[in-house]
Design an enzyme around this catalytic site. Structure first.
Site, PDB file in Angstrom:
ATOM      1  N   CYS A 225      20.972  15.089  15.367  1.00  0.00           N
ATOM      2  CA  CYS A 225      20.579  16.096  16.055  1.00  0.00           C
ATOM      3  C   CYS A 225      22.095  16.853  16.403  1.00  0.00           C
ATOM      4  O   CYS A 225      22.109  17.915  16.603  1.00  0.00           O
ATOM      5  CB  CYS A 225      19.687  16.080  17.195  1.00  0.00           C
ATOM      6  SG  CYS A 225      18.268  15.072  16.588  1.00  0.00           S
ATOM      7  N   ASP A 519     -16.690  -8.549 -14.971  1.00  0.00           N
ATOM      8  CA  ASP A 519     -17.836  -7.729 -15.602  1.00  0.00           C
ATOM      9  C   ASP A 519     -16.980  -6.951 -16.554  1.00  0.00           C
ATOM     10  O   ASP A 519     -17.811  -6.767 -17.553  1.00  0.00           O
ATOM     11  CB  ASP A 519     -18.699  -7.228 -14.740  1.00  0.00           C
ATOM     12  CG  ASP A 519     -19.555  -6.429 -15.310  1.00  0.00           C
ATOM     13  OD1 ASP A 519     -20.493  -7.073 -15.999  1.00  0.00           O
ATOM     14  OD2 ASP A 519     -19.821  -5.230 -15.438  1.00  0.00           O
TER      15      ASP A 519
END
Length: 549
Positions: A225, A519
């Protein structure tokens, strides 16, 4: 792209081309020497080439950059270069196409790679690649990204994960600069630190002999900053003096009300004068209301070297002698700054460019906060509790007469409960190849299994007789392919607030997702094995937390 999409700003609320250029002329006149168009996605704006061309005419403007997701870059870059574009940042958080598709919510990974190579072909050097690093999502790709710099003139910029509205930030997901640096150094101990440029947001490093370099943007762990000279203007014309601040000033409204140039300058000076010495810190920022990153998106103004003076409020940024400023625009926001980064959210799939084993992933949610250790299909390490976890000497679902009974949880306190479970499906080479290439006649096995796992978690109390019904607040199912072992690893995470745990929901979810894969593939191969269904972790119970080590 957020899972729920974004609400588009009405066209009438966006800055017009002329309004963008008016603000650009104002800032360049006051000393700004860099403008970057960011996003959102600037290259979807139909007038973007014209905007670049007109910015290029501004006397004193030295750099015009763009930060883009790269999907339209290869097509537009020759025109943009001719118009005057001088710098390119490309946001790319993964080298795995399917992961890319999941994060961005669309296809296009190969177009992004094409855009990167087009930029190199046209002489842009370095081409900057922005990568936001998130634990559980892409931190395992750090070395693959670094390896790109060996043969390509790239500046791969690793960005610490930052909190914005809608991105479900938490500290556990953030991978710090030092952790990333340590990972890279373990592979390339000869990594050298480069001198820091004035007001740079990035810490740059280079591996000797590599064409490119890597950088780290440390907004959270080591903020910059004190030397930040960036300002941002959103696409709807609001000035943001800090990326992490929630205060905004509408320059659009003043423009449309007929404000003079001097009045606009006075408004801008007042806003910058209120800029705080530093942001509020990652934990406070995460609690603040702020725009999502995807909506912080139009021009960016930068200045090279803001003075390191005790009182920022006394600094008049547009009248400090000897300072150079920069500006950048994007499709939804204008950013005022000197550096070059706007992270795009801004991901599951195959590894790219020959790095690592090809993998395809599928995930129900961009919230990879779960324990990832279940993703190793050969792991046999024992479970270890992270805290006290006394075991009971009795089966809790059996009464004194030995009959099945449901546990009374009516007097237990409500706590936040999270559980993660996993399963491994050994498909074999034939079925694995069809799943990997999405060639099964039944459809996309990974997506169907994922949905089945989610549904199963919600129905656990109907499937397991003595389980309490739990109102789940969050369900997450990840599937990952391992082409070396021809396996699919499933990880299911469930969360709820209540008096009882959710490990059964997580285990049911993983098990049913595995059964669904069987499946989907059984017509192709009967040589499929389901295994390693196990609890990975659970938190929030009275007996302490549990984590499989």
């Amino acid at each position: 792209m957020p899972e729920e999409g974004v609400l588009l700003t009405p066209k009438g609320d966006l800055l017009t081309t002329e309004e963008i250029l008016t603000l650009a002329r104002l800032f360049v006149k006051e000393g700004v020497d860099k403008i970057r168009l960011t996003g959102g996605e600037p290259l979807i704006r139909p007038d973007v080439v014209d905007i670049v061309a007109q910015l290029h005419q501004l006397e004193g403007l030295q750099t015009i950059g763009v930060t883009t997701n790269g999907i339209n870059l290869a097509r537009l870059l020759p025109q943009l270069q001719k118009a005057g574009l001088t710098a390119i940042n490309i946001s790319l958080d993964t080298l795995v196409p399917a992961k890319f598709e999941f994060i961005v919510r669309r296809k296009g990974f190969h177009k992004v790679m094409e855009g990167i190579h087009k930029a190199i072909e046209l002489g842009y050097s370095p081409v900057k690649v922005n990568c936001v690093v998130m634990r559980g999502l892409n931190e395992d790709e750090l070395l693959d990204f670094v390896a790109l710099t060996e043969g390509l003139p790239l500046d791969v910029r690793f960005i610490e994960y930052m909190p914005f509205d809608g991105n479900r930030w938490n500290f556990k997901k953030m991978v710090s600069y030092k952790e990333m640096l340590n990972t890279v150094r373990q592979r390339w101990p000869e990594l050298e630190k480069l001198p820091e440029e004035k007001s740079s947001t990035a810490k740059a490093f280079k591996i000797p002999g590599f064409q490119g370099q890597v950088s780290f943007i440390t907004s959270m762990s080591e903020h910059f900053c004190g030397t930040c000279n960036r300002l941002r203007i959103t696409a709807d014309g609001n000035l943001k003096v800090c990326l992490f601040g929630n205060s905004e000033v509408s320059l659009r409204d003043h423009l449309r009300a007929g404000a003079s140039e001097e009045e606009l300058l006075r408004i801008i000076r007042a806003a910058v004068g209120r800029k705080k010495r530093q942001h509020a810190g990652m934990f406070n920022i995460s609690q603040m209301k702020n725009r999502p990153m995807i909506l912080i998106e139009l021009p960016v103004l930068l200045q090279d070297s803001p003075p390191a003076i005790p009182s920022i409020s006394s600094w008049d940024p547009l009248h400090v002698q000897g300072l150079r400023h920069r500006l950048s625009f994007c499709s939804h926001i204008v950013t005022l700054w000197q550096g070059i980064w706007v992270p795009q959210t801004p991901l599951l799939g195959w590894q790219w460019l020959g790095f690592g084993t090809p993998r395809r992933h599928c995930s129900s949610h961009l919230d990879p906060d779960a324990n990832r250790e279940c993703l190793n299909p050969v792991s046999q390490t024992p479970a270890t509790p992270s805290g006290p976890l006394p075991t009971s000497g009795q089966l809790t679902h059996v009464d004194k007469e030995g009959q099945a009974a449901m546990v009374d949880v009516g007097k237990k306190p409500d706590t936040e409960r999270v559980a993660v479970a996993s399963a491994v499906v050994f498909l074999g080479p034939v079925a694995f190849k069809l799943v990997q290439e999405n060639q099964l006649k039944k459809g996309n096995a990974l997506v169907v299994a994922q949905l089945a796992g989610i549904q199963a978690a919600k129905l656990t109390s109907q499937l397991i007789p003595l389980c309490h019904h739990v109102a789940l607040s969050h369900i997450q199912v990840h599937l990952q392919l391992d082409s070396t072992h021809h396996t699919v690893t499933i990880q299911a995470s469930c969360q709820a607030r209540g008096p009882t745990g959710v490990e059964m929901e997580a285990l049911t979810s993983a098990a049913v997702a595995a059964l669904t894969l069987y499946d989907m593939c059984k017509a192709v191969s009967r040589d499929i094995v389901l295994g390693e269904i196990k609890l990975i972790s659970k938190t929030g119970g009275q007996r302490g937390d549990f984590h499989r080590s």
